[in-house]
Design an enzyme around this catalytic site. Structure first.
Site, short mmCIF file in Angstrom:
data_model
loop_
_atom_site.label_atom_id
_atom_site.label_comp_id
_atom_site.label_asym_id
_atom_site.label_seq_id
_atom_site.Cartn_x
_atom_site.Cartn_y
_atom_site.Cartn_z
N CYS A 173 0.86 -1.19 0.00
CA CYS A 173 0.00 0.00 0.00
C CYS A 173 0.89 1.23 0.00
O CYS A 173 2.06 1.15 -0.41
CB CYS A 173 -0.99 -0.03 1.17
SG CYS A 173 -0.22 -0.07 2.81
N ARG A 207 -3.42 -0.76 5.30
CA ARG A 207 -3.98 -1.82 4.46
C ARG A 207 -3.07 -3.02 4.28
O ARG A 207 -3.49 -4.16 4.50
CB ARG A 207 -4.36 -1.23 3.07
CG ARG A 207 -5.54 -0.28 3.13
CD ARG A 207 -5.65 0.54 1.87
NE ARG A 207 -4.53 1.47 1.73
CZ ARG A 207 -4.30 2.25 0.70
NH1 ARG A 207 -5.13 2.22 -0.33
NH2 ARG A 207 -3.27 3.08 0.68
N ASP A 260 -8.23 3.78 1.02
CA ASP A 260 -7.30 4.21 2.07
C ASP A 260 -8.09 4.66 3.31
O ASP A 260 -8.85 5.62 3.23
CB ASP A 260 -6.48 5.36 1.50
CG ASP A 260 -5.44 5.88 2.47
OD1 ASP A 260 -5.45 5.47 3.65
OD2 ASP A 260 -4.62 6.70 2.04
P1 4NP Z 1 -1.85 2.71 4.12
O1 4NP Z 1 -2.52 4.06 4.70
O2 4NP Z 1 -1.28 3.09 2.76
O3 4NP Z 1 -3.00 1.78 4.02
O4 4NP Z 1 -0.78 2.31 5.10
C1 4NP Z 1 -1.84 5.28 4.78
C2 4NP Z 1 -0.93 5.49 5.79
C3 4NP Z 1 -0.29 6.70 5.89
C4 4NP Z 1 -0.57 7.70 4.97
C5 4NP Z 1 -1.48 7.48 3.96
C6 4NP Z 1 -2.12 6.28 3.85
N1 4NP Z 1 0.08 8.97 5.09
O5 4NP Z 1 -0.23 9.87 4.29
O6 4NP Z 1 0.92 9.14 5.99
#
Ligand code: 4NP
Length: 166
Positions: free
Chosen positions: A16, A22, A133
């Site tokens: 991800c 995710r 997300d």
């Molecule tokens: P992930 O979610 O891609 O599912 O781990 C996110 C975690 C952090 C961020 C964005 C999405 N961020 O912008 O820090």
């Protein structure tokens, strides 16, 4: 598709953006299912993020709370997806189309596209292409992500089990 054996375990990496919501959830669910079915020696399971913002961090507390509610532990420590992973893994599972594009952007010689798939290709009830997300939203988003990943992982594992040879 190659045979999956204990001598040559099948290597999957869930990817991800941040590797804290995710993909660690997908990794934890898949590890749990593989153990439940007694196939832990046939798979090597990992996760990574296309961005480096959270490198070294454990899974997000809301992701952990949601998974724990269903008896699933998330062992991940965030790391960035890198070029060597394209070579290393048999299957690279992108959570959304941005992740998919960012992974293939690393494939400058165009050798690895066949290894990269969208996670929701394996969702028996897909209502969209992406695993959304959940990072900036509430618990309901984390709950939805868990459910999508639970049923997609089940289908993915059932498809892969067909290639196990003892
Ligand atoms: P992930 O979610 O891609 O599912 O781990 C996110 C975690 C952090 C961020 C964005 C999405 N961020 O912008 O820090």
């Amino acid at each position: 598709m190659r045979p999956i054996t204990q001598e040559d375990p099948y290597k999957l990496v869930f990817v991800c953006l941040g590797n804290i919501c995710r993909s660690p959830t997908a990794e934890g669910i898949f590890i749990h299912k593989v153990k439940e079915k007694g196939y832990e020696n046939y798979f090597y399971i990992d996760s990574a993020g296309t961005a480096a913002y959270h490198v070294g961090e454990s899974a997000n507390s809301k992701s952990q709370a949601t998974a724990n509610k269903y008896g699933i532990h998330l062992p991940s420590k965030a790391r960035k997806f890198e070029y060597a992973d394209l070579e290393e893994f048999d299957l690279i599972l992108a959570m959304d189309s941005d992740n998919y594009r960012n992974i293939l952007d690393l494939d400058t010689k165009g050798q690895y596209e066949h290894k990269v798939k969208m996670m929701r290709e394996f969702d028996p009830h897909p209502d969209m292409k992406d695993v959304p997300d959940p990072y900036y939203g509430g618990m309901d988003g984390f709950e939805n992500v868990f459910k999508v990943l639970e049923r997609s992982s089940e289908q993915l594992l059932n498809e892969l089990i067909e290639y196990i040879e003892d």
